[in-house]
Design an enzyme around this catalytic site. Structure first.
Site, PDB file in Angstrom:
ATOM      1  N   ARG A  59       0.988  -1.243   0.013  1.00  0.00           N
ATOM      2  CA  ARG A  59       0.016   0.148   0.026  1.00  0.00           C
ATOM      3  C   ARG A  59       0.888   1.336  -0.025  1.00  0.00           C
ATOM      4  NH1 ARG A  59      -2.371  -3.648   3.343  1.00  0.00           N
ATOM      5  NH2 ARG A  59      -4.480  -4.195   2.830  1.00  0.00           N
ATOM      6  N   LYS A  86      -2.598  -2.144   7.718  1.00  0.00           N
ATOM      7  CA  LYS A  86      -4.066  -1.905   7.769  1.00  0.00           C
ATOM      8  C   LYS A  86      -4.627  -3.031   8.665  1.00  0.00           C
ATOM      9  CE  LYS A  86      -8.492  -1.868   4.855  1.00  0.00           C
ATOM     10  NZ  LYS A  86      -8.788  -1.986   3.504  1.00  0.00           N
ATOM     11  N   HIS A 143      -3.003   2.020  -5.459  1.00  0.00           N
ATOM     12  CA  HIS A 143      -3.672   0.767  -4.728  1.00  0.00           C
ATOM     13  C   HIS A 143      -4.150  -0.065  -5.744  1.00  0.00           C
ATOM     14  CE1 HIS A 143      -5.395  -0.749  -1.076  1.00  0.00           C
ATOM     15  NE2 HIS A 143      -6.155  -1.364  -1.880  1.00  0.00           N
ATOM     16  N   ARG A 146      -2.164  -3.482  -6.754  1.00  0.00           N
ATOM     17  CA  ARG A 146      -2.155  -4.673  -5.897  1.00  0.00           C
ATOM     18  C   ARG A 146      -3.154  -5.504  -6.548  1.00  0.00           C
ATOM     19  NH1 ARG A 146      -1.315  -4.685  -0.341  1.00  0.00           N
ATOM     20  NH2 ARG A 146      -3.495  -5.338   0.191  1.00  0.00           N
ATOM     21  N   HIS A 170      -3.630  -9.925   3.437  1.00  0.00           N
ATOM     22  CA  HIS A 170      -4.925 -10.110   3.799  1.00  0.00           C
ATOM     23  C   HIS A 170      -5.260 -10.954   4.676  1.00  0.00           C
ATOM     24  CE1 HIS A 170      -6.334  -8.606  -0.651  1.00  0.00           C
ATOM     25  NE2 HIS A 170      -6.050  -7.684   0.156  1.00  0.00           N
ATOM     26  N   TYR A 180      -5.441 -22.073  12.864  1.00  0.00           N
ATOM     27  CA  TYR A 180      -4.394 -23.414  12.497  1.00  0.00           C
ATOM     28  C   TYR A 180      -3.101 -22.764  11.587  1.00  0.00           C
ATOM     29  CZ  TYR A 180      -7.501 -26.652  15.052  1.00  0.00           C
ATOM     30  OH  TYR A 180      -8.055 -27.181  15.980  1.00  0.00           O
TER      31      TYR A 180
END
Length: 204
Positions: A59, A86, A143, A146, A170, A180
Site C-alpha cells: 500500500r 491496515k 492501490h 495490488r 490479507h 491453525y
C-alpha cells in the site's frame, strides 16, 4: 460463546455493502506503465517509491513511510511494523532482485531514515503517487496495482490462493482456518514475488 446470539445473527438478513473498486490496470499493461514512470522527469524519490510499490504489491502509506531500519538487504526482507499495516499485524515482505536494485538507487537519495524521502527530507505526501499517475495519464491509482498483481498471480502463476492472499497481507476470514495457520508461507511468497518482478522486467 453465545449460541443464542449467533442464531439470531444468522437469521437476520445481511446488508449488502457496496464496494468501491480502485482503478487498476490489466496486469499486461503494468510493465509499460513502469517504463513510463522510469522515463519521466518526476523527482527520483517518487519514481523509485512507485516502482517499489508495484514490485512489492504494498500500500502507498507502507511504502511512503518505509524506513531503512525495516530493511534487511542481506536477507532480502522488508518488515513493515504493525502500526503501519491496515490489519494491525507486522508483515514480512520478500524482496525480489529488482526491488533490491530499487533500494540500491534509493540509497543515493541520502536520507537518514526514510527510504523514499521527499526533496525536503520528509515522507512523501499522501497524494504524490496518485498525482504522478494523473500526470502520466496512467488510468489507475496506486492501490490498484495490488489488484493487477492479484490478477496476474491468479492467471499466470501456480501459487495457491493462500500464498497470493498473504502476499497482499490479507487476513484469513475463516477464523478456524486462521487459528491453525501458524506460517506466513514466506519462502513460497518469495518465489511468487520474484516471478512477479521477472514478469515486470520482461523475463517471463
Amino acid at each position: 460463546d453465545n449460541p443464542a446470539g449467533d442464531a439470531i445473527a444468522a437469521a437476520l438478513p445481511r446488508t449488502a455493502v457496496a464496494r468501491r473498486h480502485q482503478r487498476a490496470l490489466p496486469h499486461a499493461e503494468v510493465r509499460a506503465a513502469l517504463d513510463r514512470v522510469r522515463r519521466c522527469d518526476a523527482y527520483r524519490g517518487v519514481r523509485l517509491a512507485f516502482e517499489f510499490l508495484v514490485l512489492t504489491a504494498a500500500r502507498s502509506g507502507e511504502v511512503r513511510h518505509a524506513r531503512w531500519d525495516e530493511i534487511d538487504r542481506g536477507g532480502a526482507l522488508w518488515t513493515v511494523p504493525a502500526e503501519r499495516m491496515k490489519n494491525g499485524r507486522e508483515h514480512r515482505v520478500p524482496l525480489s532482485d529488482r526491488a533490491l536494485e530499487v533500494l540500491d538507487e534509493a540509497l543515493e537519495l541520502a536520507a537518514d531514515d526514510l527510504v523514499f524521502p521527499s526533496p525536503t527530507g520528509r515522507a512523501l505526501p499522501q497524494k504524490t503517487l496518485s498525482e504522478l499517475m494523473r500526470a502520466l495519464r496512467v488510468d489507475a491509482v496506486p492501490h490498484g496495482f495490488r489488484s493487477s498483481f492479484r490478477d496476474w498471480a491468479a492467471e499466470c502463476s501456480d501459487a495457491p490462493r493462500e500464498v497470493c492472499e498473504l502476499a497482499l497481507a490479507h487476513v484469513n476470514g475463516d477464523r478456524v482456518e486462521a487459528a491453525y495457520r501458524r506460517s506466513d508461507l514466506f519462502e513460497r511468497r518469495r518465489t511468487l514475488m520474484q516471478q512477479w518482478a521477472d514478469y515486470l522486467v520482461g523475463q517471463d
